[in-house]
Design an enzyme around this catalytic site. Structure first.
Site, PDB file in Angstrom:
ATOM      1  N   LYS A 116       0.794  -0.595   0.113  1.00 19.23           N
ATOM      2  CA  LYS A 116      -0.338   0.218   0.338  1.00 19.23           C
ATOM      3  C   LYS A 116       1.073   0.780  -0.280  1.00 19.23           C
ATOM      4  CE  LYS A 116      -4.609  -1.469   1.115  1.00 19.23           C
ATOM      5  NZ  LYS A 116      -5.558  -2.287   2.392  1.00 19.23           N
ATOM      6  N   LYS A 200      -3.518  -9.532  -7.407  1.00 22.53           N
ATOM      7  CA  LYS A 200      -5.019 -10.045  -6.865  1.00 22.53           C
ATOM      8  C   LYS A 200      -6.294  -9.497  -7.122  1.00 22.53           C
ATOM      9  CE  LYS A 200      -5.887  -8.433  -2.294  1.00 22.53           C
ATOM     10  NZ  LYS A 200      -5.578  -8.109  -1.060  1.00 22.53           N
ATOM     11  N   LYS A 203     -10.202  -4.279  -4.325  1.00 24.31           N
ATOM     12  CA  LYS A 203     -11.747  -3.771  -4.427  1.00 24.31           C
ATOM     13  C   LYS A 203     -10.918  -2.013  -4.666  1.00 24.31           C
ATOM     14  CE  LYS A 203     -12.925  -5.551   0.007  1.00 24.31           C
ATOM     15  NZ  LYS A 203     -13.213  -5.058   0.820  1.00 24.31           N
TER      16      LYS A 203
HETATM   17  P1  TYM Z   1     -10.449  -7.568   3.682  1.00 19.93           P
HETATM   18  O1  TYM Z   1     -12.131  -6.758   3.741  1.00 19.93           O
HETATM   19  O2  TYM Z   1      -9.160  -6.785   2.293  1.00 19.93           O
HETATM   20  O3  TYM Z   1     -11.255  -9.227   2.495  1.00 19.93           O
HETATM   21  C1  TYM Z   1     -11.809  -9.838   3.410  1.00 19.93           C
HETATM   22  C2  TYM Z   1     -11.834 -11.377   3.447  1.00 19.93           C
HETATM   23  O4  TYM Z   1     -11.567 -11.802   1.976  1.00 19.93           O
HETATM   24  C3  TYM Z   1     -10.003 -12.150   1.190  1.00 19.93           C
HETATM   25  N1  TYM Z   1      -9.599 -11.512  -0.227  1.00 19.93           N
HETATM   26  C4  TYM Z   1      -9.781 -12.527  -1.051  1.00 19.93           C
HETATM   27  N2  TYM Z   1      -9.391 -14.116  -1.017  1.00 19.93           N
HETATM   28  C5  TYM Z   1      -9.430 -14.454  -1.756  1.00 19.93           C
HETATM   29  N3  TYM Z   1      -8.975 -13.676  -3.022  1.00 19.93           N
HETATM   30  C6  TYM Z   1      -9.339 -12.434  -3.351  1.00 19.93           C
HETATM   31  N4  TYM Z   1      -8.963 -11.658  -4.164  1.00 19.93           N
HETATM   32  C7  TYM Z   1      -9.576 -11.501  -2.172  1.00 19.93           C
HETATM   33  N5  TYM Z   1      -9.361 -10.119  -1.746  1.00 19.93           N
HETATM   34  C8  TYM Z   1     -10.095 -10.256  -0.723  1.00 19.93           C
HETATM   35  C9  TYM Z   1      -9.681 -11.607   2.325  1.00 19.93           C
HETATM   36  O5  TYM Z   1      -7.797 -12.716   2.175  1.00 19.93           O
HETATM   37  C10 TYM Z   1     -10.501 -11.900   4.193  1.00 19.93           C
HETATM   38  O6  TYM Z   1     -10.259 -13.248   4.365  1.00 19.93           O
HETATM   39  N6  TYM Z   1      -7.836  -7.452   7.623  1.00 19.93           N
HETATM   40  C11 TYM Z   1      -8.978  -7.784   7.022  1.00 19.93           C
HETATM   41  C12 TYM Z   1     -10.382  -7.898   7.317  1.00 19.93           C
HETATM   42  C13 TYM Z   1     -10.257  -8.555   9.029  1.00 19.93           C
HETATM   43  C14 TYM Z   1      -9.936  -9.369   9.767  1.00 19.93           C
HETATM   44  C15 TYM Z   1     -10.365  -9.308  10.963  1.00 19.93           C
HETATM   45  C16 TYM Z   1     -10.376 -11.050   9.770  1.00 19.93           C
HETATM   46  C17 TYM Z   1      -9.985  -7.052   9.900  1.00 19.93           C
HETATM   47  N7  TYM Z   1      -9.959  -7.727  11.760  1.00 19.93           N
HETATM   48  C18 TYM Z   1     -10.168 -10.487  11.519  1.00 19.93           C
HETATM   49  C19 TYM Z   1     -10.002 -11.795  10.010  1.00 19.93           C
HETATM   50  C20 TYM Z   1      -9.763 -11.913  11.203  1.00 19.93           C
HETATM   51  C21 TYM Z   1      -9.180  -7.278   5.654  1.00 19.93           C
HETATM   52  O7  TYM Z   1      -8.680  -6.371   5.624  1.00 19.93           O
HETATM   53  O8  TYM Z   1      -9.889  -8.159   4.761  1.00 19.93           O
END
Ligand code: TYM
Length: 332
Positions: A116, A200, A203
């Site tokens: 980032k 990947k 968003k």
């Molecule tokens: P976030 O919101 O970016 O993504 C949510 C979940 O989706 C998965 N993901 C993907 N999996 C496969 N292919 C992709 N292209 C892809 N893009 C996103 C992410 O790996 C994630 O599992 N930090 C986390 C949110 C969070 C969290 C937590 C998760 C905050 N606290 C505690 C687990 C436990 C995040 O930004 O995910």
């Protein structure tokens, strides 16, 4: 509150932008599979959305969409504790304690932080939020003592850091937190961009490479039909030499339940046009149903009640854990 004998699982998604097919396959579909077998906690990581600038109106809408998607996909509030992170203030409090329990070196080694910040312009300042973000994520997890944390590959490193922080705390103050284990989907732990299949799907990636769960299915179909592939015209799983086709195979497999090998052999010589059309049919059929259910949920008026009850249940656990932590570190 009744104690469950099941193993516990927890995960969350941040309502930063519109949800993608990557979130759906890498995370949400896993939550649905696990909700019977595990005691599940699934939340909306809304505080995490503040790490980069976001309009209040957009955050509110994204939050509403995310809870509707959770429900529309089949997460059952009777079985899963579904809540919003900011409704349970213990997340921010334990987040601060985890921050004080971390080192700058380990936070600056996080791949997502490096990615980032590398995208920021030369004269842009680095927002502190994206730097300290994993310490809040650690708090989100260890407040509830889960055994497992289902995430996509990109979040695995943050769960590993969580383990380090929890172990460090346990070592310093005696056993307090369970050490969580990250788990990733067998198929689809990393869905790649349709326009840049070595990256990947995210968003913040390019729009035409990203399938949004709530966008017009005609647009989704067009995006899949114009997904970047190669010139072999041979449908085969080979992520190194054929990342575009392999990505489409993974998407089709994760949604249909058929194996990547079976799909590849079914379409091996069918030509890319026919194969892409089959993938588009699978994706569009699943997302049409999902979008219909999201509409029903948004007009049903149940969202506030679900979140209120979820926050009450989550608070019960979070309160107990935080007061234990406060006693151990000398704040009580
Ligand atoms: P976030 O919101 O970016 O993504 C949510 C979940 O989706 C998965 N993901 C993907 N999996 C496969 N292919 C992709 N292209 C892809 N893009 C996103 C992410 O790996 C994630 O599992 N930090 C986390 C949110 C969070 C969290 C937590 C998760 C905050 N606290 C505690 C687990 C436990 C995040 O930004 O995910």
């Amino acid at each position: 509150m009744e104690q469950s004998t099941k193993k516990r699982m927890l995960s969350g998604i941040k309502p930063t932008g519109k949800l993608t097919l990557g979130n759906y396959i890498g995370a949400i579909k896993q939550f649905i599979t696990y909700q019977e077998e595990y005691e599940m906690f699934v939340f909306i990581a809304d505080l995490h959305s503040l790490t980069l600038p976001i309009e209040a109106k957009e955050l509110r809408q994204n939050t509403k969409d995310l809870i509707s998607i959770y429900l529309a996909c089949g997460l059952d509030p009777e079985k899963v504790v579904l809540f919003k992170q900011s409704d349970v203030h213990e997340h921010a409090e334990l987040g601060y304690i985890m921050l004080c329990n971390s080192y700058m070196g380990e936070l600056s080694r996080m791949t997502q932080y490096k990615d980032k910040t590398s995208k920021l312009g030369e004269n842009e300042s680095i927002p502190t939020g994206i730097y300290i973000y994993p310490t809040l994520m650690a708090a989100d997890i260890i407040l509830y003592d889960p055994d497992f944390v289902p995430v996509g590959v990109d979040q695995k490193q943050h769960v590993e850091l969580t383990r380090d922080l929890a172990e460090r705390f346990n070592h310093k103050y005696s056993d307090t937190f369970k050490i969580p284990v990250p788990i990733t989907a067998k198929t689809g732990a990393k869905i790649n961009s349709l326009s840049n299949p070595e990256k990947k799907m995210s968003k913040s990636e390019s729009d035409k490479g990203t399938v949004y769960l709530l966008e017009d299915v005609n647009i989704i179909r067009k995006k899949i039909m114009s997904a970047v592939t190669d010139s072999d015209n041979l449908v085969k799983y080979d992520p190194v030499n054929k990342p575009g086709i392999s990505n489409l195979l993974v998407i089709a497999s994760a949604l249909s339940g058929d194996s990547v090998e079976d799909i590849a052999s079914k379409y091996s010589t069918a030509g890319y046009g026919t194969f892409k059309k089959a993938v588009a049919d699978i994706v569009c059929s699943e997302l049409t149903t999902l979008q219909q259910k999201v509409k029903e949920i948004q007009s049903s008026g149940i969202i506030d009640k679900v979140l209120e009850e979820g926050a009450q249940k989550a608070s019960y656990y979070a309160r107990r854990k935080l007061s234990k932590v406060y006693r151990k570190i000398g704040l009580r």
